[in-house]
Design a protein around this motif. Sequence first.
Motif, PDB file in Angstrom:
ATOM      1  N   SER A   1       0.837  -1.197   0.000  1.00 21.25           N
ATOM      2  CA  SER A   1       0.000   0.000   0.000  1.00 21.25           C
ATOM      3  C   SER A   1       0.869   1.243   0.000  1.00 21.25           C
ATOM      4  O   SER A   1       2.053   1.202   0.342  1.00 21.25           O
ATOM      5  CB  SER A   1      -0.903   0.008   1.234  1.00 21.25           C
ATOM      6  OG  SER A   1      -1.590   1.236   1.353  1.00 21.25           O
ATOM      7  N   GLY A   2       0.265   2.356  -0.355  1.00 13.65           N
ATOM      8  CA  GLY A   2       0.949   3.638  -0.318  1.00 13.65           C
ATOM      9  C   GLY A   2       0.306   4.596   0.661  1.00 13.65           C
ATOM     10  O   GLY A   2       0.387   5.816   0.488  1.00 13.65           O
ATOM     11  N   GLU A   3      -0.354   4.056   1.707  1.00 20.56           N
ATOM     12  CA  GLU A   3      -1.000   4.904   2.705  1.00 20.56           C
ATOM     13  C   GLU A   3      -0.617   4.449   4.110  1.00 20.56           C
ATOM     14  O   GLU A   3      -0.457   3.257   4.364  1.00 20.56           O
ATOM     15  CB  GLU A   3      -2.523   4.865   2.558  1.00 20.56           C
ATOM     16  CG  GLU A   3      -3.035   5.496   1.273  1.00 20.56           C
ATOM     17  CD  GLU A   3      -4.547   5.547   1.202  1.00 20.56           C
ATOM     18  OE1 GLU A   3      -5.052   6.266   0.329  1.00 20.56           O
ATOM     19  OE2 GLU A   3      -5.223   4.870   2.005  1.00 20.56           O
TER      20      GLU A   3
ATOM     21  N   ASN B   1       8.651   6.887   4.631  1.00 20.08           N
ATOM     22  CA  ASN B   1       7.452   7.083   3.821  1.00 20.08           C
ATOM     23  C   ASN B   1       7.357   8.510   3.284  1.00 20.08           C
ATOM     24  O   ASN B   1       6.983   8.728   2.124  1.00 20.08           O
ATOM     25  CB  ASN B   1       6.201   6.764   4.645  1.00 20.08           C
ATOM     26  CG  ASN B   1       6.055   5.285   4.928  1.00 20.08           C
ATOM     27  OD1 ASN B   1       6.871   4.475   4.491  1.00 20.08           O
ATOM     28  ND2 ASN B   1       5.023   4.922   5.682  1.00 20.08           N
ATOM     29  N   VAL B   2       7.697   9.475   4.130  1.00 17.56           N
ATOM     30  CA  VAL B   2       7.648  10.872   3.705  1.00 17.56           C
ATOM     31  C   VAL B   2       8.663  11.130   2.588  1.00 17.56           C
ATOM     32  O   VAL B   2       8.426  11.965   1.699  1.00 17.56           O
ATOM     33  CB  VAL B   2       7.901  11.803   4.913  1.00 17.56           C
ATOM     34  CG1 VAL B   2       8.054  13.247   4.452  1.00 17.56           C
ATOM     35  CG2 VAL B   2       6.758  11.690   5.917  1.00 17.56           C
TER      36      VAL B   2
ATOM     37  N   GLY C   1       9.184   9.300   0.168  1.00 12.54           N
ATOM     38  CA  GLY C   1       8.551   8.892  -1.086  1.00 12.54           C
ATOM     39  C   GLY C   1       9.461   8.113  -2.009  1.00 12.54           C
ATOM     40  O   GLY C   1      10.152   7.179  -1.582  1.00 12.54           O
TER      41      GLY C   1
ATOM     42  N   ARG D   1       5.708   6.718  -3.512  1.00  9.49           N
ATOM     43  CA  ARG D   1       5.089   7.838  -2.803  1.00  9.49           C
ATOM     44  C   ARG D   1       4.000   7.336  -1.856  1.00  9.49           C
ATOM     45  O   ARG D   1       3.248   6.414  -2.182  1.00  9.49           O
ATOM     46  CB  ARG D   1       4.501   8.815  -3.806  1.00  9.49           C
ATOM     47  CG  ARG D   1       3.883  10.059  -3.165  1.00  9.49           C
ATOM     48  CD  ARG D   1       3.540  11.095  -4.205  1.00  9.49           C
ATOM     49  NE  ARG D   1       4.747  11.569  -4.887  1.00  9.49           N
ATOM     50  CZ  ARG D   1       4.756  12.572  -5.760  1.00  9.49           C
ATOM     51  NH1 ARG D   1       3.613  13.187  -6.067  1.00  9.49           N
ATOM     52  NH2 ARG D   1       5.873  12.930  -6.331  1.00  9.49           N
ATOM     53  N   TYR D   2       3.940   7.949  -0.680  1.00  8.77           N
ATOM     54  CA  TYR D   2       2.932   7.606   0.323  1.00  8.77           C
ATOM     55  C   TYR D   2       2.040   8.808   0.605  1.00  8.77           C
ATOM     56  O   TYR D   2       2.467   9.963   0.488  1.00  8.77           O
ATOM     57  CB  TYR D   2       3.599   7.191   1.642  1.00  8.77           C
ATOM     58  CG  TYR D   2       4.102   5.760   1.660  1.00  8.77           C
ATOM     59  CD1 TYR D   2       3.374   4.757   2.281  1.00  8.77           C
ATOM     60  CD2 TYR D   2       5.307   5.431   1.044  1.00  8.77           C
ATOM     61  CE1 TYR D   2       3.836   3.449   2.304  1.00  8.77           C
ATOM     62  CE2 TYR D   2       5.779   4.126   1.056  1.00  8.77           C
ATOM     63  CZ  TYR D   2       5.031   3.139   1.691  1.00  8.77           C
ATOM     64  OH  TYR D   2       5.482   1.851   1.700  1.00  8.77           O
ATOM     65  N   ASN D   3       0.812   8.510   1.022  1.00 12.87           N
ATOM     66  CA  ASN D   3      -0.097   9.516   1.562  1.00 12.87           C
ATOM     67  C   ASN D   3      -0.406   9.150   3.007  1.00 12.87           C
ATOM     68  O   ASN D   3      -0.516   7.960   3.342  1.00 12.87           O
ATOM     69  CB  ASN D   3      -1.406   9.567   0.777  1.00 12.87           C
ATOM     70  CG  ASN D   3      -1.226  10.197  -0.590  1.00 12.87           C
ATOM     71  OD1 ASN D   3      -0.527  11.201  -0.720  1.00 12.87           O
ATOM     72  ND2 ASN D   3      -1.842   9.619  -1.601  1.00 12.87           N
ATOM     73  N   MET D   4      -0.530  10.167   3.850  1.00 10.47           N
ATOM     74  CA  MET D   4      -0.914   9.915   5.238  1.00 10.47           C
ATOM     75  C   MET D   4      -2.406  10.151   5.418  1.00 10.47           C
ATOM     76  O   MET D   4      -2.945  11.149   4.921  1.00 10.47           O
ATOM     77  CB  MET D   4      -0.145  10.814   6.196  1.00 10.47           C
ATOM     78  CG  MET D   4      -0.249  10.339   7.643  1.00 10.47           C
ATOM     79  SD  MET D   4       0.063  11.629   8.859  1.00 10.47           S
ATOM     80  CE  MET D   4      -1.465  12.547   8.811  1.00 10.47           C
ATOM     81  N   ARG D   5      -3.073   9.208   6.078  1.00  9.63           N
ATOM     82  CA  ARG D   5      -4.496   9.329   6.403  1.00  9.63           C
ATOM     83  C   ARG D   5      -4.655   9.134   7.906  1.00  9.63           C
ATOM     84  O   ARG D   5      -4.134   8.168   8.452  1.00  9.63           O
ATOM     85  CB  ARG D   5      -5.320   8.257   5.685  1.00  9.63           C
ATOM     86  CG  ARG D   5      -5.076   8.167   4.183  1.00  9.63           C
ATOM     87  CD  ARG D   5      -5.656   9.360   3.466  1.00  9.63           C
ATOM     88  NE  ARG D   5      -5.579   9.212   2.017  1.00  9.63           N
ATOM     89  CZ  ARG D   5      -5.371  10.206   1.177  1.00  9.63           C
ATOM     90  NH1 ARG D   5      -5.198  11.420   1.650  1.00  9.63           N
ATOM     91  NH2 ARG D   5      -5.327   9.997  -0.124  1.00  9.63           N
TER      92      ARG D   5
ATOM     93  N   GLY E   1      -3.057  -0.380   3.538  1.00 13.85           N
ATOM     94  CA  GLY E   1      -2.466   0.665   4.356  1.00 13.85           C
ATOM     95  C   GLY E   1      -2.031   0.105   5.695  1.00 13.85           C
ATOM     96  O   GLY E   1      -2.059  -1.112   5.932  1.00 13.85           O
TER      97      GLY E   1
END
Length: 324
Positions: free
Chosen positions: A191-193, A215-216, A218, A226-230, A247
Amino acid sequence: MTQPLHHWLAAAVANDGVDLKLSGVLETIAAACAELAGVLRLAPIAGQTGLAGHTNVQGEAQKELDVISNDIFIKHLRKNADISILVSEELDEALHLENHGAFAVACDPLDGSSNLDVNVTVGSIFSILAVDPGSPDLLQPGTKQLAAGYAAYGPSTSLVLTFGTAVVCFTLDENGQFVLSQDNITVPAASGEFAINTARERFWDEATKAYVSQNVAGETGPAGKRYNMRWIGSMVADIHRILMRGGIFLYPLDSETTDKGGRLRLLYEANPMALIMEAAGGGATTGHGRILEVQPKAIHQRIPVIVGSKDEVERVNALYSHQG
């Protein structure tokens, strides 16, 4: 035709060897969740999203709906003679019901209640254990769970269940019935989250800092993507998203929660979510071992929780191994 929950459970009893009484316990919990969904839908109109004016055993300020949801669970569980004990986040001690059944339910009746005033998804989390009503042992590791699940009260109400081998999701229909909407759910391995409360960064251990930093970074970091934070701040909402699309959720042990052992409760938050995630092909760790193998010492014990896509959990475990 969409399959109602009671038909699905009947098939599980007939074809998969599920205990008939255990299926009845799940139907009882589902009925409590269905009633609570209706209460939550109208809560803003009824003015029930505010504080109740007292705290629970955790030292947390209770919302009025925390109390209402707990009462709803108690009301429904009392009706089932096969349930003898309730462990609830909202009760100081285990509640011994008037029944003499062989099952105990551990639950967080309303997870994420701090989000009620802004209409964010909240939920109910539950775990079912086998007990001797004459001499009950509630301090069982997560591997002993007979079933676990959660309800997510969002745009629709979802009920996620597992007996430890597969994960299914039901949706509450217009008639107040849960009907099967997703079968054999598998959480993506990669996953990328990621979901973590970054406001706590100053308290994190080195493994957590390293994982988030990677992760930051990327595409330039070790993961090469690349990651996104949720971060929703409602465990059920975050876990439901991860279950459906992958995730990782992290609430690690940090310098501020060390004395308590962690932030989340083992019996009715960590264990049921870990059973669900592992049954869906994901992972669940404290950073130092499998959540489901932790031996409980108290009914409200707290532990670190890291759950989600298998590849991400393995990355975190590797960082903890290097940390020592």
